[in-house]
Design an enzyme around this catalytic site. Structure first.
Site, short mmCIF file in Angstrom:
data_model
loop_
_atom_site.label_atom_id
_atom_site.label_comp_id
_atom_site.label_asym_id
_atom_site.label_seq_id
_atom_site.Cartn_x
_atom_site.Cartn_y
_atom_site.Cartn_z
N SER A 1 0.87 -1.18 0.00
CA SER A 1 0.00 0.00 0.00
C SER A 1 0.91 1.23 0.00
CB SER A 1 -0.84 -0.03 1.28
OG SER A 1 -1.43 1.24 1.51
N TYR B 1 -2.25 -0.69 10.25
CA TYR B 1 -2.33 -1.04 8.82
C TYR B 1 -1.05 -0.60 8.10
CZ TYR B 1 -3.99 -1.11 3.95
OH TYR B 1 -4.14 -1.34 2.61
P1 NAP Z 1 -11.51 -5.80 0.73
O1 NAP Z 1 -12.48 -5.50 -0.35
O2 NAP Z 1 -11.80 -5.40 2.13
O3 NAP Z 1 -11.15 -7.34 0.66
C1 NAP Z 1 -10.30 -7.91 1.63
C2 NAP Z 1 -10.39 -9.41 1.53
O4 NAP Z 1 -9.64 -9.95 2.62
C3 NAP Z 1 -11.83 -9.91 1.67
O5 NAP Z 1 -12.04 -11.00 0.80
C4 NAP Z 1 -11.86 -10.36 3.13
O6 NAP Z 1 -12.80 -11.40 3.39
C5 NAP Z 1 -10.44 -10.89 3.30
N1 NAP Z 1 -10.10 -10.98 4.71
C6 NAP Z 1 -10.11 -10.00 5.63
N2 NAP Z 1 -9.83 -10.48 6.84
C7 NAP Z 1 -9.65 -11.83 6.68
C8 NAP Z 1 -9.37 -12.89 7.57
N3 NAP Z 1 -9.27 -12.69 8.89
N4 NAP Z 1 -9.26 -14.14 7.08
C9 NAP Z 1 -9.41 -14.36 5.75
N5 NAP Z 1 -9.69 -13.40 4.86
C10 NAP Z 1 -9.81 -12.14 5.32
O7 NAP Z 1 -10.11 -5.09 0.41
P2 NAP Z 1 -9.35 -4.79 -0.97
O8 NAP Z 1 -9.40 -3.35 -1.20
O9 NAP Z 1 -9.76 -5.74 -2.02
O10 NAP Z 1 -7.86 -5.11 -0.50
C11 NAP Z 1 -7.08 -6.15 -1.03
C12 NAP Z 1 -5.64 -5.87 -0.72
O11 NAP Z 1 -5.22 -4.65 -1.36
C13 NAP Z 1 -5.36 -5.65 0.77
O12 NAP Z 1 -4.11 -6.22 1.09
C14 NAP Z 1 -5.29 -4.14 0.91
O13 NAP Z 1 -4.53 -3.76 2.01
C15 NAP Z 1 -4.64 -3.77 -0.40
N6 NAP Z 1 -4.84 -2.39 -0.84
C16 NAP Z 1 -6.07 -1.98 -1.29
C17 NAP Z 1 -6.22 -0.67 -1.75
C18 NAP Z 1 -7.55 -0.16 -2.27
O14 NAP Z 1 -7.63 1.03 -2.63
N7 NAP Z 1 -8.58 -1.00 -2.35
C19 NAP Z 1 -5.13 0.22 -1.75
C20 NAP Z 1 -3.89 -0.23 -1.29
C21 NAP Z 1 -3.76 -1.55 -0.85
P3 NAP Z 1 -14.35 -11.07 3.69
O15 NAP Z 1 -14.87 -10.42 2.43
O16 NAP Z 1 -14.92 -12.39 3.94
O17 NAP Z 1 -14.35 -10.13 4.84
#
Ligand code: NAP
Length: 252
Positions: A159, A172
């Site tokens: 990130s 985070y």
């Molecule tokens: P998201 O929509 O919140 O998805 C996160 C995923 O992780 C979901 O499938 C969630 O499962 C799963 N998860 C969370 N806690 C868990 C646990 N205890 N055990 C197993 N699975 C778990 O987030 P996202 O935006 O797609 O993020 C994906 C990655 O990209 C992350 O590493 C995030 O830090 C990184 N990131 C995202 C952004 C952005 O702008 N979106 C920017 C920078 C970095 P559930 O759906 O079942 O809760």
């Protein structure tokens, strides 16, 4: 830090991941869901790891409906799983697969957005468990199966706040700095002893539940959707990135 970008106008081959088995964590939603679908469309057999069975089943159904190879479902809560659960998962996969060609460590928790002075230790530990310790445990136990592949790829999700710290991003941000450190240590260890490559990837602002929670004042559709940023996820997972390791990438 200047991040690497994938080659300009990168076009993945339709069969880029044919014959490969790839584990995606957090595969039920957001970027992980899009990556699982994209990897399956490019020929991979995808192992869908997540904590919410109904979401994993929906992705499973979508892959099957699209004619992809039948995926596997690994229901696992990374916040509570014990080390023996990772060992059992590795044993089970070793019994079913000749090798593992890749892991996309994608699951993460945002945790609370607060100054360190007010942060809760319980939430701090939960974020570190999911965002850092689970990556170590999965990698540690699956390395033997990754070593069996001709050239496996490990992608760790970073990130912007894992490269430059920012107020109120607490555990985070610290967890993403740790992710970058884990990537560098592992890539250096494996460089001369294996064909496994290890890189980090910052998706940058993407329209998911996590982004909407972190930036409630934003118009969600101002950010690309997860499906729009899959070029970098495909490039780093497929053989087009063979030999690239130890680097921090931005998805765009
Ligand atoms: P998201 O929509 O919140 O998805 C996160 C995923 O992780 C979901 O499938 C969630 O499962 C799963 N998860 C969370 N806690 C868990 C646990 N205890 N055990 C197993 N699975 C778990 O987030 P996202 O935006 O797609 O993020 C994906 C990655 O990209 C992350 O590493 C995030 O830090 C990184 N990131 C995202 C952004 C952005 O702008 N979106 C920017 C920078 C970095 P559930 O759906 O079942 O809760």
């Amino acid at each position: 830090m200047t991040a690497f970008l994938i080659p300009d106008n990168y076009q993945p081959r339709a069969d880029l991941l044919a014959g490969k088995s790839i584990l995606v964590t957090g595969a039920g939603d957001g970027i992980g869901r899009a990556a699982a679908l994209s990897y399956a469309r490019h020929g991979a057999t995808v192992l869908l790891l997540g904590r919410t069975e109904s979401k994993l089943e929906a992705v499973y159904d979508e892959i099957e409906a699209g004619g992809g190879a039948r995926p596997g479902i690994v229901e696992m809560d990374l916040a509570t799983a014990a080390e023996e659960n990772y060992a059992t998962l590795a044993d089970n996969l070793a019994g079913e697969l000749p090798c593992l060609d890749g892991i996309l460590h994608n699951a993460a928790l945002l945790g609370e957005r607060r100054p360190i002075a007010d942060a809760s230790y319980g939430q701090w530990c939960e974020v570190m468990q999911v965002n850092v310790n689970a990556q170590f445990l999965l990698t540690r136990h699956l390395l033997p199966l990754l070593q069996q592949a001709p050239g496996a790829s490990i992608i760790l999700t970073s990130s912007g706040v894992g490269r430059t710290g920012k107020a109120y991003w607490g555990a985070y941000a610290v967890s993403k700095f740790a992710t970058e450190g884990f990537m560098q240590v592992l890539a250096d260890e494996l460089e001369n002893t294996s064909t496994i490559r290890v890189n980090s990837l910052n998706p940058r602002g993407t329209n998911t539940a996590m982004r909407r929670a972190a930036y409630p004042a934003e118009t969600p559709t101002d950010n690309p959707s997860p499906g729009d940023i899959m070029g970098a996820y495909l490039y780093l997972m497929g053989d087009d990135s063979a030999g690239v390791s130890g680097r921090a990438f931005d998805a765009r």
